[in-house]
Design an enzyme around this catalytic site. Structure first.
Site, PDB file in Angstrom:
ATOM      1  N   ASP A 148       0.830  -1.206   0.000  1.00 40.31           N
ATOM      2  CA  ASP A 148       0.000   0.000   0.000  1.00 40.31           C
ATOM      3  C   ASP A 148       0.870   1.264   0.000  1.00 40.31           C
ATOM      4  OD1 ASP A 148      -2.871   0.853   0.401  1.00 40.31           O
ATOM      5  OD2 ASP A 148      -1.977   1.889   2.113  1.00 40.31           O
ATOM      6  N   HIS A 166     -10.100  -0.917  -6.111  1.00 40.93           N
ATOM      7  CA  HIS A 166     -11.133  -0.579  -5.124  1.00 40.93           C
ATOM      8  C   HIS A 166     -11.156   0.914  -4.788  1.00 40.93           C
ATOM      9  CE1 HIS A 166      -7.371  -0.964  -3.105  1.00 40.93           C
ATOM     10  NE2 HIS A 166      -7.864  -0.341  -2.055  1.00 40.93           N
ATOM     11  N   ASP A 167     -10.290   1.699  -5.424  1.00 42.29           N
ATOM     12  CA  ASP A 167     -10.254   3.141  -5.165  1.00 42.29           C
ATOM     13  C   ASP A 167     -10.771   3.966  -6.345  1.00 42.29           C
ATOM     14  OD1 ASP A 167      -9.028   2.802  -2.651  1.00 42.29           O
ATOM     15  OD2 ASP A 167      -7.033   2.719  -3.569  1.00 42.29           O
TER      16      ASP A 167
HETATM   17  C1  NOJ Z   1      -4.458   3.005  -0.743  1.00 40.51           C
HETATM   18  C2  NOJ Z   1      -5.577   2.026  -0.664  1.00 40.51           C
HETATM   19  O1  NOJ Z   1      -5.736   1.403  -1.903  1.00 40.51           O
HETATM   20  C3  NOJ Z   1      -6.789   2.787  -0.214  1.00 40.51           C
HETATM   21  O2  NOJ Z   1      -7.959   2.021  -0.301  1.00 40.51           O
HETATM   22  C4  NOJ Z   1      -6.540   3.284   1.176  1.00 40.51           C
HETATM   23  O3  NOJ Z   1      -7.620   4.071   1.595  1.00 40.51           O
HETATM   24  C5  NOJ Z   1      -5.252   4.103   1.255  1.00 40.51           C
HETATM   25  N1  NOJ Z   1      -4.174   3.469   0.554  1.00 40.51           N
HETATM   26  C6  NOJ Z   1      -4.811   4.271   2.668  1.00 40.51           C
HETATM   27  O4  NOJ Z   1      -4.308   3.047   3.141  1.00 40.51           O
END
Ligand code: NOJ
Length: 529
Positions: A203, A327-328
């Site tokens: 991450d 997922h983002d």
């Molecule tokens: C990236 C992750 O993909 C996301 O979902 C998350 O909110 C942020 N990093 C913080 O960990």
């Protein structure tokens, strides 16, 4: 890299599972590990080689697992360690590798390390996180901003200092300049590798190291009102610091007794900065995630330019990779439309490099509208909620789409009765069947799995490129427009036959010189050479 014996991850197709939304096995409306085990046959049928699980570790779920409170456990919501071991065993028995999400930049504020760290200025763990005295006016130590909006510093009244959090206040950043922190996290990685895990998706790895002088970030001259507040500053001193590369090389070294373990890094940077994350002499990440397709303008010339620039920027031996969504980010089928999502599938699986699919892409899943009272993502408060791309997988047209016996944690797509895995399995013209033909073809074809990429043309709406290996040549032609078009191949007159077409109804059709493409149609052609 020696292409006679590629690493497993060079020829693999990776599949991202968002565990909360894949399959529920215990009727609580949230997906879990036993549910994933039940659905492994789907991954085999789809033809992928590895699954990446978004975080499954114990977490207060402020950011749905990206706020870890124990780096070596399993959250009871998802199951227990026995379930995890069973998943690894079942996946491996099905020839599927398992990749875990690893979140080393920050922990949860409920992690025992942070609880100890905030307990007193003299805590032996104080320096495990990033604490600073207030500015002379009592305000935050500098102007750093949280990616999720607002300031990045939270004041701890009991000890009179601020701590830094790049994301939520419930996600304090670990201090990666502290060797004990690094050792503890490397040990957590080895813990999972010993349990049989095949690699990690790491991450926000470009955030690991921040400026040791805590200088203010400069204003962003391109910032416009209405942009996310985080973009008001250029994150010059908070991300992509040169020292991160030393840390990543150290991380690679820390797991060197697992030589086949894959390290993928989540990095959102322009391509010239991104490729630095392969490291000096490729001693960094195996795959710095290449997200350029996620935001690319869906036009032939722009896509060709983007692919060509990425290919040109790669260091010698650096292996490429491609991603359509995660997922983002808004789902690809909503961004470019369902018809073009088929061309996106062809691109993802025919460009040179390791593809990563996000669950649901294989059935052309679209964004689901989330009413404010249904929102779960903390980012929804600022209007940039990510729930719409995290909704439950529609397996069939039955109750709760076969996802759960109970009301799912997020709403199902309203069209789930039509658009689901079971229906698409029975429909030879479905996008699901297209994905399956593409993964199967990729498995058979060295030109597609490891061959060279040769750009040909981006003319009008049509993007054409070749993949070549030894005597094998494959041409890919994509009509990115909504009008029918004819493609004539100027590179010596193309003859061959169609291997895969996006509607699944032209397989085997001979090609001799020119080819007609219907609106939004893409074809993969075996060239006679
Ligand atoms: C990236 C992750 O993909 C996301 O979902 C998350 O909110 C942020 N990093 C913080 O960990």
């Amino acid at each position: 890299m020696n292409m006679d014996t590629p690493h497993w991850w060079q020829t693999a197709v990776i599949y991202q599972i968002y565990p909360r939304s894949f399959q529920d096995s215990n009727g609580d409306g949230v997906g879990d590990l036993r549910g994933i085990i039940r659905r492994l046959p789907h991954l085999v049928e789809l033809g992928v080689d590895a699954l990446w699980l978004s975080p499954i570790s114990p977490s207060p779920m402020a950011d749905f697992g990206y706020d870890v409170s124990d780096y070596t456990g399993v959250d009871p919501l998802f199951g227990d360690m026995a379930d995890f071991d069973a998943l690894v065993e079942a996946a491996h028995a099905a020839n599927l590798r398992v990749i875990l999400d690893f979140v080393p930049n920050h922990s949860s504020d409920r992690h025992p390390w942070f609880i100890e760290s905030r307990a007193s200025r003299d805590s032996p763990r104080r320096d495990w996180y990033i604490w600073r005295d207030p500015a002379p006016d009592g305000g935050p130590p500098n102007n750093w901003l949280s990616v999720f909006g607002g300031g990045a510093w939270d004041f701890d009244a009991a000890t009179g200092q601020y701590y830094y959090h790049a994301f939520l206040a419930a996600q304090p950043d670990l201090n990666w300049r502290n060797p004990q922190v690094r050792a503890a996290l490397y040990e957590a990685m080895r813990f999972w590798l010993r349990r049989g895990v095949d690699g990690f998706r790491i991450d926000v790895i470009w955030h690991l190291i921040k400026d040791d002088q805590f200088r203010d970030n400069p204003p962003n001259p391109d910032f416009k009102p209405g942009d996310p507040p985080y973009h008001a500053l250029i994150p010059l001193y908070t991300a992509d610091r040169d020292e991160a590369h030393e840390v990543i090389a150290e991380m690679r070294d820390a797991i060197k007794s697992f030589p086949e373990a894959l390290l993928i890094g989540e990095i959102y940077l322009p391509v010239e900065r991104l490729v630095a994350y392969y490291g000096r002499d490729l001693a960094g990440l195996h795959l710095p995630f290449n997200f350029s397709l996620i935001g690319a303008p869906w036009r032939a010339a722009a896509l060709k330019k983007m692919v060509d620039e990425y290919e040109a920027a790669l260091p010698k031996g650096g292996w490429p990779n491609w991603v359509l969504g995660n997922h983002d980010k808004p789902r690809i089928a909503s961004r470019i439309g369902r018809a073009q999502a088929r061309n996106a599938a062809i691109l993802l699986l025919t460009l040179r490099g390791t593809p990563t699919l996000y669950y649901g892409e294989e059935i052309g899943m679209t964004q689901v509208e989330i009413a404010p009272e249904q929102a779960r993502d903390p980012c929804a408060r600022s209007g940039s909620g990510r729930d719409g791309c995290r909704t439950p997988m529609p397996w069939d047209g039955g109750p709760h789409a076969g996802f759960s016996d109970a009301e799912p944690w997020l709403p199902l797509a309203p069209d789930f009765k039509q658009e689901n895995v079971a229906n698409q399995r029975d429909d030879a013209t479905s996008i699901y069947r297209l994905y399956r033909r593409l993964t199967a073809l990729r498995r058979q074809s060295k030109a597609l799995s490891i061959g060279a990429y040769r750009p040909v043309a981006a003319t009008g709406d049509v993007f054409v490129f070749l993949r070549e290996f030894d005597g094998e040549r494959i041409a890919v032609a994509l009509n990115l427009g909504a009008e029918a078009t004819a493609v004539s191949f100027r590179f010596g007159g193309l003859t061959g036959r169609i291997l895969v077409s996006s509607m699944g109804d032209r397989d085997g059709e001979p090609v001799d010189g020119d080819i007609d493409l219907r609106p939004n149609e893409g074809v993969v052609i075996a060239c006679a050479v």
